[in-house]
Design an enzyme around this catalytic site. Structure first.
Site, PDB file in Angstrom:
ATOM      1  N   ILE A  61       0.944  -1.117  -0.045  1.00 27.40           N
ATOM      2  CA  ILE A  61       0.111   0.013   0.006  1.00 27.40           C
ATOM      3  C   ILE A  61       0.796   1.331  -0.076  1.00 27.40           C
ATOM      4  CG2 ILE A  61      -2.082  -1.190   0.938  1.00 27.40           C
ATOM      5  CD1 ILE A  61      -1.023   0.730   3.750  1.00 27.40           C
ATOM      6  N   ALA A  83      -4.997  -3.111   5.683  1.00 33.82           N
ATOM      7  CA  ALA A  83      -3.558  -3.486   5.644  1.00 33.82           C
ATOM      8  C   ALA A  83      -2.889  -2.681   6.945  1.00 33.82           C
ATOM      9  CB  ALA A  83      -2.832  -3.091   4.497  1.00 33.82           C
ATOM     10  N   THR A 135      -8.717   0.883  15.573  1.00 33.60           N
ATOM     11  CA  THR A 135      -8.620   0.180  16.768  1.00 33.60           C
ATOM     12  C   THR A 135      -9.065   0.739  18.001  1.00 33.60           C
ATOM     13  OG1 THR A 135      -7.477  -1.317  18.308  1.00 33.60           O
ATOM     14  CG2 THR A 135      -6.205   0.410  16.729  1.00 33.60           C
ATOM     15  N   ASP A 136      -9.553   0.108  18.881  1.00 32.73           N
ATOM     16  CA  ASP A 136     -10.032   0.807  20.345  1.00 32.73           C
ATOM     17  C   ASP A 136      -8.578   1.348  20.927  1.00 32.73           C
ATOM     18  OD1 ASP A 136      -9.158  -1.917  20.903  1.00 32.73           O
ATOM     19  OD2 ASP A 136     -10.811  -2.355  22.416  1.00 32.73           O
ATOM     20  N   GLU A 137      -7.383   0.602  20.590  1.00 27.48           N
ATOM     21  CA  GLU A 137      -6.331   0.813  21.305  1.00 27.48           C
ATOM     22  C   GLU A 137      -5.741   2.304  21.206  1.00 27.48           C
ATOM     23  OE1 GLU A 137      -4.531  -3.587  21.018  1.00 27.48           O
ATOM     24  OE2 GLU A 137      -2.888  -1.836  21.280  1.00 27.48           O
ATOM     25  N   TYR A 160       2.495   0.244  18.111  1.00 29.01           N
ATOM     26  CA  TYR A 160       1.413   0.069  17.091  1.00 29.01           C
ATOM     27  C   TYR A 160       0.377   1.000  16.963  1.00 29.01           C
ATOM     28  CZ  TYR A 160      -3.205  -2.297  16.129  1.00 29.01           C
ATOM     29  OH  TYR A 160      -4.239  -2.575  15.368  1.00 29.01           O
ATOM     30  N   LYS A 164      -1.538   3.612  14.598  1.00 29.51           N
ATOM     31  CA  LYS A 164      -2.906   3.631  14.195  1.00 29.51           C
ATOM     32  C   LYS A 164      -3.717   5.018  14.286  1.00 29.51           C
ATOM     33  CE  LYS A 164      -4.870   0.629  12.758  1.00 29.51           C
ATOM     34  NZ  LYS A 164      -5.406   0.091  11.408  1.00 29.51           N
ATOM     35  N   ASP A 288       6.032  -9.008  32.052  1.00 26.47           N
ATOM     36  CA  ASP A 288       4.929  -8.322  31.368  1.00 26.47           C
ATOM     37  C   ASP A 288       5.352  -7.275  29.986  1.00 26.47           C
ATOM     38  OD1 ASP A 288       2.314  -7.260  31.242  1.00 26.47           O
ATOM     39  OD2 ASP A 288       2.564  -6.023  32.976  1.00 26.47           O
ATOM     40  N   HIS A 292       2.056  -2.132  29.105  1.00 26.15           N
ATOM     41  CA  HIS A 292       0.829  -2.973  28.710  1.00 26.15           C
ATOM     42  C   HIS A 292      -0.476  -2.225  29.225  1.00 26.15           C
ATOM     43  CE1 HIS A 292      -0.612  -7.179  29.133  1.00 26.15           C
ATOM     44  NE2 HIS A 292      -1.353  -6.655  28.394  1.00 26.15           N
TER      45      HIS A 292
HETATM   46  P1  NAD Z   1      -3.201  -9.099  10.442  1.00 26.02           P
HETATM   47  O1  NAD Z   1      -1.735  -8.799  10.808  1.00 26.02           O
HETATM   48  O2  NAD Z   1      -3.680 -10.485  10.515  1.00 26.02           O
HETATM   49  O3  NAD Z   1      -3.292  -8.500   8.662  1.00 26.02           O
HETATM   50  C1  NAD Z   1      -2.694  -7.523   8.275  1.00 26.02           C
HETATM   51  C2  NAD Z   1      -2.664  -7.708   6.650  1.00 26.02           C
HETATM   52  O4  NAD Z   1      -2.161  -6.615   5.936  1.00 26.02           O
HETATM   53  C3  NAD Z   1      -1.811  -8.900   6.229  1.00 26.02           C
HETATM   54  O5  NAD Z   1      -2.387  -9.817   5.146  1.00 26.02           O
HETATM   55  C4  NAD Z   1      -0.446  -8.330   5.939  1.00 26.02           C
HETATM   56  O6  NAD Z   1       0.317  -8.994   4.716  1.00 26.02           O
HETATM   57  C5  NAD Z   1      -1.157  -6.930   5.253  1.00 26.02           C
HETATM   58  N1  NAD Z   1      -0.113  -6.052   5.010  1.00 26.02           N
HETATM   59  C6  NAD Z   1       0.683  -5.530   6.027  1.00 26.02           C
HETATM   60  N2  NAD Z   1       1.588  -4.540   5.536  1.00 26.02           N
HETATM   61  C7  NAD Z   1       1.037  -4.564   4.427  1.00 26.02           C
HETATM   62  C8  NAD Z   1       1.623  -3.294   3.120  1.00 26.02           C
HETATM   63  N3  NAD Z   1       2.479  -2.488   3.577  1.00 26.02           N
HETATM   64  N4  NAD Z   1       0.701  -3.252   2.040  1.00 26.02           N
HETATM   65  C9  NAD Z   1      -0.193  -4.512   1.671  1.00 26.02           C
HETATM   66  N5  NAD Z   1      -0.566  -5.289   2.738  1.00 26.02           N
HETATM   67  C10 NAD Z   1      -0.042  -5.274   3.768  1.00 26.02           C
HETATM   68  O7  NAD Z   1      -4.158  -7.869  10.956  1.00 26.02           O
HETATM   69  P2  NAD Z   1      -5.977  -8.072  11.651  1.00 26.02           P
HETATM   70  O8  NAD Z   1      -5.744  -8.738  12.881  1.00 26.02           O
HETATM   71  O9  NAD Z   1      -6.350  -8.655  10.523  1.00 26.02           O
HETATM   72  O10 NAD Z   1      -5.947  -6.524  11.472  1.00 26.02           O
HETATM   73  C11 NAD Z   1      -6.529  -5.828  10.318  1.00 26.02           C
HETATM   74  C12 NAD Z   1      -6.788  -4.438  10.471  1.00 26.02           C
HETATM   75  O11 NAD Z   1      -7.835  -4.117  11.720  1.00 26.02           O
HETATM   76  C13 NAD Z   1      -5.537  -3.771  10.961  1.00 26.02           C
HETATM   77  O12 NAD Z   1      -5.554  -2.366  10.451  1.00 26.02           O
HETATM   78  C14 NAD Z   1      -5.900  -3.629  12.338  1.00 26.02           C
HETATM   79  O13 NAD Z   1      -5.181  -2.526  13.099  1.00 26.02           O
HETATM   80  C15 NAD Z   1      -7.138  -3.399  12.743  1.00 26.02           C
HETATM   81  N6  NAD Z   1      -7.748  -4.194  14.154  1.00 26.02           N
HETATM   82  C16 NAD Z   1      -7.482  -5.489  14.233  1.00 26.02           C
HETATM   83  C17 NAD Z   1      -8.172  -5.857  15.270  1.00 26.02           C
HETATM   84  C18 NAD Z   1      -7.883  -7.282  15.977  1.00 26.02           C
HETATM   85  O14 NAD Z   1      -8.445  -7.720  17.185  1.00 26.02           O
HETATM   86  N7  NAD Z   1      -6.946  -8.106  15.415  1.00 26.02           N
HETATM   87  C19 NAD Z   1      -9.059  -5.124  16.227  1.00 26.02           C
HETATM   88  C20 NAD Z   1      -9.413  -3.862  15.627  1.00 26.02           C
HETATM   89  C21 NAD Z   1      -9.026  -3.389  14.499  1.00 26.02           C
HETATM   90  O1  DAU Z   2      -7.821  -4.329  20.920  1.00 26.44           O
HETATM   91  C1  DAU Z   2      -7.749  -4.373  19.375  1.00 26.44           C
HETATM   92  C2  DAU Z   2      -6.486  -4.624  19.161  1.00 26.44           C
HETATM   93  O2  DAU Z   2      -6.306  -6.121  19.718  1.00 26.44           O
HETATM   94  C3  DAU Z   2      -5.986  -4.457  17.996  1.00 26.44           C
HETATM   95  O3  DAU Z   2      -5.976  -3.239  17.333  1.00 26.44           O
HETATM   96  C4  DAU Z   2      -4.507  -5.320  17.674  1.00 26.44           C
HETATM   97  O4  DAU Z   2      -4.188  -5.447  16.278  1.00 26.44           O
HETATM   98  C5  DAU Z   2      -4.660  -6.763  17.855  1.00 26.44           C
HETATM   99  O5  DAU Z   2      -3.381  -7.484  17.938  1.00 26.44           O
HETATM  100  C6  DAU Z   2      -5.248  -6.824  19.396  1.00 26.44           C
HETATM  101  O6  DAU Z   2      -4.110  -6.201  20.482  1.00 26.44           O
HETATM  102  P1  DAU Z   2      -3.765  -6.885  21.672  1.00 26.44           P
HETATM  103  O7  DAU Z   2      -2.611  -6.417  22.290  1.00 26.44           O
HETATM  104  O8  DAU Z   2      -4.930  -6.530  22.972  1.00 26.44           O
HETATM  105  O9  DAU Z   2      -4.014  -8.492  21.515  1.00 26.44           O
HETATM  106  P2  DAU Z   2      -2.746  -9.746  22.108  1.00 26.44           P
HETATM  107  O10 DAU Z   2      -3.481 -10.749  21.414  1.00 26.44           O
HETATM  108  O11 DAU Z   2      -1.465  -9.385  21.628  1.00 26.44           O
HETATM  109  O12 DAU Z   2      -2.998  -9.810  23.431  1.00 26.44           O
HETATM  110  C7  DAU Z   2      -4.418  -9.755  24.273  1.00 26.44           C
HETATM  111  C8  DAU Z   2      -3.921  -9.470  25.660  1.00 26.44           C
HETATM  112  O13 DAU Z   2      -3.231 -10.972  25.852  1.00 26.44           O
HETATM  113  C9  DAU Z   2      -2.829  -8.562  26.129  1.00 26.44           C
HETATM  114  O14 DAU Z   2      -3.306  -7.805  27.300  1.00 26.44           O
HETATM  115  C10 DAU Z   2      -1.424  -9.342  26.031  1.00 26.44           C
HETATM  116  C11 DAU Z   2      -1.980 -10.611  26.517  1.00 26.44           C
HETATM  117  N1  DAU Z   2      -1.055 -11.719  26.170  1.00 26.44           N
HETATM  118  C12 DAU Z   2      -0.713 -11.788  24.618  1.00 26.44           C
HETATM  119  C13 DAU Z   2      -0.132 -12.814  24.189  1.00 26.44           C
HETATM  120  C14 DAU Z   2       0.454 -12.796  22.873  1.00 26.44           C
HETATM  121  C15 DAU Z   2      -0.593 -12.620  26.912  1.00 26.44           C
HETATM  122  O15 DAU Z   2      -0.968 -12.480  28.322  1.00 26.44           O
HETATM  123  N2  DAU Z   2       0.073 -13.757  26.421  1.00 26.44           N
HETATM  124  C16 DAU Z   2       0.536 -13.773  25.220  1.00 26.44           C
HETATM  125  O16 DAU Z   2       1.425 -14.646  25.001  1.00 26.44           O
END
Ligand code: NAD
Ligand code: DAU
Length: 352
Positions: A61, A83, A135-137, A160, A164, A288, A292
């Protein structure tokens, strides 16, 4: 026929969104652009490879020419920008790529969309929209009380979430300055099929199935607000179709759980249904995460009241579906971790 440029559609939420849209609409054409980082896997989209309404383009992108070519060749109606670099732990060990993709990539897409959609001074192609998946983060961390609303000030803590939040501000700036039609969605933690096994839920499921230690950061009392991924996809679809231009929509289902509760729920289900040897003795408290965030909790009233969205999958149902999906797709885990899994976790947590 509406044409969607979905970025990051080979990742977790993006691939679920592509499946959701193709199942739901016969008149949706999806162009999935993804650079296929470690988190992007075409395995996630195998079943729709031959669908005439679906095209995959491998591109970054941040690449202006590649994005322009897609707009030149296709009459894009919507950009849905998933992405991103998405893993907080990786952003702590290697922040720069987060700025590159999440910030510079988003601004590049905004510029290309603006250029191709512009129909006059502050006027754009009829019905077009740029949807930024955020994201809520970006709101930071909550204490024991209260929820994030759309007017909660942005206060990101990790590289991160800071990347965002920066992207969100740029998207809003393109609305304020150029009147580019945009929406921003801010969802809580997703879980479900195709999530890369570095994130808490798939990591715990996968480690448990291999009798590996189950790492819990710090005291395990941090709280996340979990939503089944299909409910997130439904919300994004509704915001694209009916969201008021320029608005932010929070997405979440009031499903807050402590990390330790999540881990114990997974252990209990696997113990009762799959493997008696999986029990609490696998839990390992580890160092931790730096900075966090303690608690996330979304107030979803706006999207409920204004667009009629509600979550359809309860956590009790969703977590079982998710564990069963991983049980039935062990080959998927092997293919996406590509042999790097063991080294990665040894390095990150000293676990083997
Ligand atoms: P993910 O890491 O599983 O997927 C990200 C995708 O983006 C991958 O397919 C990767 O190849 C692609 N990508 C990365 N860099 C790129 C680039 N420069 N150009 C083109 N493609 C690229 O992420 P996800 O968990 O599916 O999250 C998707 C979106 O949703 C993100 O923007 C994230 O911030 C947001 N989001 C995630 C969560 C969650 O809980 N996972 C919650 C809220 C919002
Ligand atoms: O809130 C939305 C976000 O949720 C998205 O924007 C992010 O892309 C997504 O990765 C996620 O972020 P978190 O940091 O909340 O998710 P994660 O699964 O990494 O961790 C969830 C919680 O669990 C966090 O408090 C850290 C903890 N954790 C995580 C891992 C990987 C552990 O305790 N042990 C672990 O091994």
């Amino acid at each position: 026929m509406k044409t969607y440029l979905v970025t990051g559609g080979a990742g977790f939420i993006g691939s679920n969104f592509v499946h959701y849209m193709l199942k739901r609409y016969n008149d949706a054409k999806i162009i999935n652009v993804d650079s296929l980082t470690y988190a992007g896997n075409l395995e996630n989209l195998k079943s729709i490879e031959g669908n005439p309404n679906y095209t995959f383009v491998k591109a970054n992108i941040c690449d202006k020419e590649a994005m322009s070519r897609i707009f030149e060749k296709n009459d894009i109606d919507y950009v849905v920008n998933f992405a991103a670099e998405s893993h907080v732990d990786r952003s702590i060990s290697d922040p720069e790529i987060f700025v590159e993709t999440n910030v510079k990539g988003t601004v590049n897409l905004l510029n290309v969309a603006k250029e191709f959609w512009q129909a006059g001074e502050d006027e754009y192609k009829n019905g077009c929209k740029f949807l930024q998946v955020s994201t809520d983060e970006v709101y930071g961390s909550l204490g024991a009380e209260g929820f994030f609303t759309e007017s909660t000030p942005l206060c990101p803590h990790s590289p991160y979430s800071a990347s965002k939040a920066s992207a969100d501000m740029l998207v809003k700036a393109y609305f304020d300055t150029f009147k580019l039609p945009i929406n921003i969605t801010r969802c809580s933690n997703n879980y479900g099929p195709y999530q890369f096994p570095e994130k808490l839920i798939p990591l715990i499921i996968n480690n448990a199935l291999h009798h590996r230690d189950l790492p819990i950061y710090g005291d395990g009392l941090n709280i996340r607000d979990w939503l089944y991924v299909e409910d997130h996809c439904k919300a994004i679809d509704m915001v694209i179709r009916s969201g008021k231009i320029g608005e932010v929509y929070n997405i979440g289902g009031h499903n807050e759980r402590m990390n330790v509760t999540i881990v114990k729920t997974i252990i209990e289900y696997i113990n009762e249904n799959v493997d008696k040897e999986v029990d609490d003795t696998l839990i390992t408290y580890v160092k931790d995460r730096k900075g966090h965030d303690r608690r996330y909790g979304i107030d979803p009233e706006k999207i409920k009241n204004d667009l009629g969205w509600y979550p359809e999958t309860s956590f009790e149902v969703g977590i079982k579906k998710t564990i069963n999906w991983y049980l039935n797709n062990k080959e998927w885990i092997k293919s996406v971790t590509n042999g790097q899994y063991k080294d990665y976790y040894e390095k990150m947590y000293g676990i083997n």
